[in-house]
Scaffold this motif. Structure first.
Motif, PDB file in Angstrom:
ATOM      1  N   GLY A 149       3.751   2.533  -7.331  1.00 21.92           N
ATOM      2  CA  GLY A 149       5.162   2.315  -7.619  1.00 21.92           C
ATOM      3  C   GLY A 149       5.410   2.033  -9.084  1.00 21.92           C
ATOM      4  N   MET A 150       4.583   1.175  -9.689  1.00 21.24           N
ATOM      5  CA  MET A 150       4.752   0.843 -11.105  1.00 21.24           C
ATOM      6  C   MET A 150       4.521   2.045 -12.009  1.00 21.24           C
ATOM      7  SD  MET A 150       3.149  -2.977 -11.577  1.00 21.24           S
ATOM      8  CE  MET A 150       1.532  -2.555 -10.950  1.00 21.24           C
ATOM      9  N   VAL A 151       3.526   2.862 -11.660  1.00 19.61           N
ATOM     10  CA  VAL A 151       3.166   4.005 -12.503  1.00 19.61           C
ATOM     11  C   VAL A 151       4.139   5.158 -12.331  1.00 19.61           C
ATOM     12  CG1 VAL A 151       1.392   5.748 -12.920  1.00 19.61           C
ATOM     13  CG2 VAL A 151       0.727   3.364 -12.537  1.00 19.61           C
ATOM     14  N   ALA A 152       4.595   5.392 -11.091  1.00 21.51           N
ATOM     15  CA  ALA A 152       5.384   6.593 -10.801  1.00 21.51           C
ATOM     16  C   ALA A 152       6.868   6.444 -11.075  1.00 21.51           C
ATOM     17  CB  ALA A 152       5.181   6.999  -9.334  1.00 21.51           C
ATOM     18  N   ALA A 153       7.374   5.213 -11.118  1.00 20.28           N
ATOM     19  CA  ALA A 153       8.822   5.015 -11.237  1.00 20.28           C
ATOM     20  C   ALA A 153       9.398   5.688 -12.473  1.00 20.28           C
ATOM     21  CB  ALA A 153       9.138   3.525 -11.245  1.00 20.28           C
ATOM     22  N   GLY A 154       8.776   5.460 -13.625  1.00 19.75           N
ATOM     23  CA  GLY A 154       9.301   6.024 -14.868  1.00 19.75           C
ATOM     24  C   GLY A 154       9.393   7.540 -14.855  1.00 19.75           C
ATOM     25  N   PRO A 155       8.283   8.243 -14.564  1.00 20.23           N
ATOM     26  CA  PRO A 155       8.355   9.712 -14.539  1.00 20.23           C
ATOM     27  C   PRO A 155       9.363  10.257 -13.524  1.00 20.23           C
ATOM     28  CG  PRO A 155       6.075   8.979 -14.635  1.00 20.23           C
ATOM     29  CD  PRO A 155       6.900   7.755 -14.430  1.00 20.23           C
ATOM     30  N   ILE A 156       9.469   9.626 -12.350  1.00 14.64           N
ATOM     31  CA  ILE A 156      10.408  10.120 -11.341  1.00 14.64           C
ATOM     32  C   ILE A 156      11.845   9.980 -11.836  1.00 14.64           C
ATOM     33  CG2 ILE A 156      11.375   9.670  -9.047  1.00 14.64           C
ATOM     34  CD1 ILE A 156       8.552   8.939  -8.116  1.00 14.64           C
ATOM     35  N   VAL A 157      12.176   8.808 -12.388  1.00 20.21           N
ATOM     36  CA  VAL A 157      13.537   8.589 -12.870  1.00 20.21           C
ATOM     37  C   VAL A 157      13.843   9.500 -14.054  1.00 20.21           C
ATOM     38  CG1 VAL A 157      15.091   6.905 -13.929  1.00 20.21           C
ATOM     39  CG2 VAL A 157      13.634   6.228 -12.021  1.00 20.21           C
ATOM     40  N   SER A 158      12.876   9.698 -14.940  1.00 16.31           N
ATOM     41  CA  SER A 158      13.095  10.540 -16.119  1.00 16.31           C
ATOM     42  C   SER A 158      13.264  12.009 -15.750  1.00 16.31           C
ATOM     43  CB  SER A 158      11.920  10.387 -17.096  1.00 16.31           C
ATOM     44  OG  SER A 158      11.807   9.048 -17.532  1.00 16.31           O
ATOM     45  N   ALA A 159      12.451  12.482 -14.820  1.00 15.62           N
ATOM     46  CA  ALA A 159      12.478  13.904 -14.473  1.00 15.62           C
ATOM     47  C   ALA A 159      13.570  14.237 -13.463  1.00 15.62           C
ATOM     48  CB  ALA A 159      11.120  14.333 -13.921  1.00 15.62           C
ATOM     49  N   LEU A 160      13.895  13.297 -12.590  1.00 13.97           N
ATOM     50  CA  LEU A 160      14.855  13.584 -11.521  1.00 13.97           C
ATOM     51  C   LEU A 160      16.029  12.608 -11.611  1.00 13.97           C
ATOM     52  CD1 LEU A 160      12.158  14.115  -8.734  1.00 13.97           C
ATOM     53  CD2 LEU A 160      13.492  15.907  -9.876  1.00 13.97           C
ATOM     54  N   ASP A 161      15.978  11.566 -10.801  1.00  8.17           N
ATOM     55  CA  ASP A 161      17.055  10.577 -10.754  1.00  8.17           C
ATOM     56  C   ASP A 161      16.528   9.398  -9.948  1.00  8.17           C
ATOM     57  OD1 ASP A 161      20.080   9.943 -11.004  1.00  8.17           O
ATOM     58  OD2 ASP A 161      19.665   9.662  -8.874  1.00  8.17           O
TER      59      ASP A 161
END
Length: 475
Positions: A147-159
């Motif tokens: 969760g800590m690692v994936a949150a940033g890329p998911i929000v940046s790439a998608l929403d």
């Protein structure tokens, strides 16, 4: 229905528990984004985390006990459906109020932990139980890291809404597989759910955790905080009295008093304080602009990547502990895990000027988390009767969460107690916080040393509890 492969059963349990664990930390780095997107205040946005914490703390032990009574598979499927519904509503939430309600529903998924441990104990061969619990614990621990690692890329790439859409797809598939292939465990506890005890348990947990999570905004000396703490003490005493007198208690206090159980729970409380505080404050430290005299001005994505060593170490040490436990014992692994946490926090107190030092600390603490999670679960499962597995492991998870709330609150006081003119904390606030966490983890290692080391032939619970004696595998 014929028994299915334990590998498929384990895959279902690991997926469900891993997704719930991921949901615990996935939204935290995205709270500023959520606040902006839903046009709300920072204090209101924090309820996205608080509601989830309170809901999980209430439902974890209660539904763990329900699973012991009415069937673990049936309860597991119901809990997965609740998580699915909560994620779906969160993904579509038009405002912060609906999102908070959705997070309450997602919190029901906290029961996945005790239900999964109970199913493993019921369905797997005795030789597979310890290793499977260790591996599942590694997945649970790693889920928070993902969760800590994936949150940033998911929000940046998608929403930010994709933080919930992705779990919707995963949980939906998990529900279908669970319905078709997970067997219903034949072992049931006798009695019924003690709803009076459940209400009192819920009440004192909310009265304790709510002020711990909100004291920074309400003020530690405010009437609300002090009143809720007083209410928590009164309700806790009432709960203990009710459970002691009940013929069918929700949480059998005689089980909680077993030496291996109460010492493990004490270690869980102390280690949880260190673990959750590190998760809460280390990303913020890394994201602080270097103009504050510390920090690296990292983005959400970059700070998540610095946590990657923790994620990898958690998973690997959790897997490794399953192989080490039969040789060295769960007690030794719990002690080592807590000691590694203390070492990591001590290192961080003295050295935090370079990003490689943060990565080393993250890796060390990840090793400790993996060992501690697996050993705590094995110690509790191996010490209680099968009919009490859900309730006992649920309380262990809850106690770890309570410790996390206490640790985060105390660290928050030290970090934010004195601010620079810019509004950022002083470096000394963080170093004092890391030193406190090192002491808490060291105390957890001391509690782990109190766990009985001798293998016991039988764990005897009085017949009034409705549970038959069961072998204890404490080492």
């Amino acid at each position: 229905m014929p028994r299915t492969s334990t590998r498929l059963t384990f895959a279902v349990l690991a997926t469900g528990a891993g997704v719930f664990s991921m949901l615990q930390s996935l939204i935290a780095p995205a709270l500023p984004t959520v606040q902006h997107a839903l046009h709300t205040s920072q204090s209101t946005a924090t309820w996205v985390m608080t509601a989830y914490l309170l809901s999980a703390s209430v439902f974890t032990p209660i539904l763990g006990r329900v699973g012991d009574l009415v069937g673990k598979k049936r309860t597991l499927v119901g809990v997965l459906l609740a998580v699915l519904a909560g994620c779906l509503v969160a993904a579509l939430a038009p405002d912060i109020g609906v999102l908070v309600v959705a997070r309450v529903v997602q919190g029901v998924g906290g029961a996945l932990f005790p239900l999964s441990f109970g199913i493993i104990r019921d369905e797997f061969a005795p030789a597979e139980v310890s290793g499977s619990i260790s591996t599942l614990s590694a997945v649970i621990a790693a889920g928070g890291g993902v969760g800590m690692v994936a949150a940033g890329p998911i929000v940046s790439a998608l929403d930010y809404r994709w933080l919930f859409w992705i779990p919707v797809a995963i949980v939906a598939a998990t529900v279908l597989i669970a319905v078709a292939y997970v067997p219903e465990s034949p072992k049931r506890a006798q009695g019924k759910v003690g709803w009076y005890g459940a209400i009192l348990l819920s009440a004192w947990l909310v009265a304790l955790l709510l002020p711990l999570s909100q004291a920074g905004q309400w003020g530690w000396g405010s009437a609300k905080v002090l009143g809720l703490f007083a209410a928590a003490v009164v309700l806790f005493v009432l709960w203990l009295t009710a459970e002691a007198r009940s013929r069918t208690p929700l949480i059998d206090l005689r089980v909680m008093r077993l030496p291996a159980v109460w010492t493990t729970n004490a270690a869980a409380l102390l280690f949880g304080a260190g673990m959750y505080a590190i998760w809460s404050f280390l990303p913020g430290f890394v994201q602080t602009p270097s103009t504050a005299g510390y920090g690296f001005g990292a983005s959400v994505t970059a700070s998540g990547l610095l946590m990657l060593p923790m994620l990898l170490a958690m998973f690997l040490s959790g897997i490794l502990s399953g192989r080490l436990e039969p040789r060295v014992g769960a007690k030794a692994l719990l002690t080592a895990g807590a000691a590694l946490g203390a070492l990591a926090c001590g290192f961080l107190t003295l050295w935090h000027d370079a990003q490689w030092q943060i990565a080393v600390v993250a890796g060390l603490f990840g090793l400790g988390i993996g060992l501690a999670f697996a050993s705590m679960a094995n110690l509790v499962v191996g010490s209680v009767p099968p009919e009490q597995t859900g309730a006992a492991t649920g309380m262990n998870a809850n106690i770890r969460t309570i410790g996390g709330s206490i640790g985060a609150a105390l660290t928050g006081v030290l970090v934010t107690g004195r601010l620079q003119p810019s509004g950022l904390p002083y470096a000394s606030g963080y170093t004092h916080g890391w030193a406190l966490l090192a002491l808490l983890c060291l105390a957890a290692a001391g509690a782990a040393l109190l766990v009985p080391a001798r293998r016991q032939d039988r764990t005897t619970i009085p017949a009034a509890s409705g549970a038959a004696p069961a072998p204890a595998r404490v080492r």
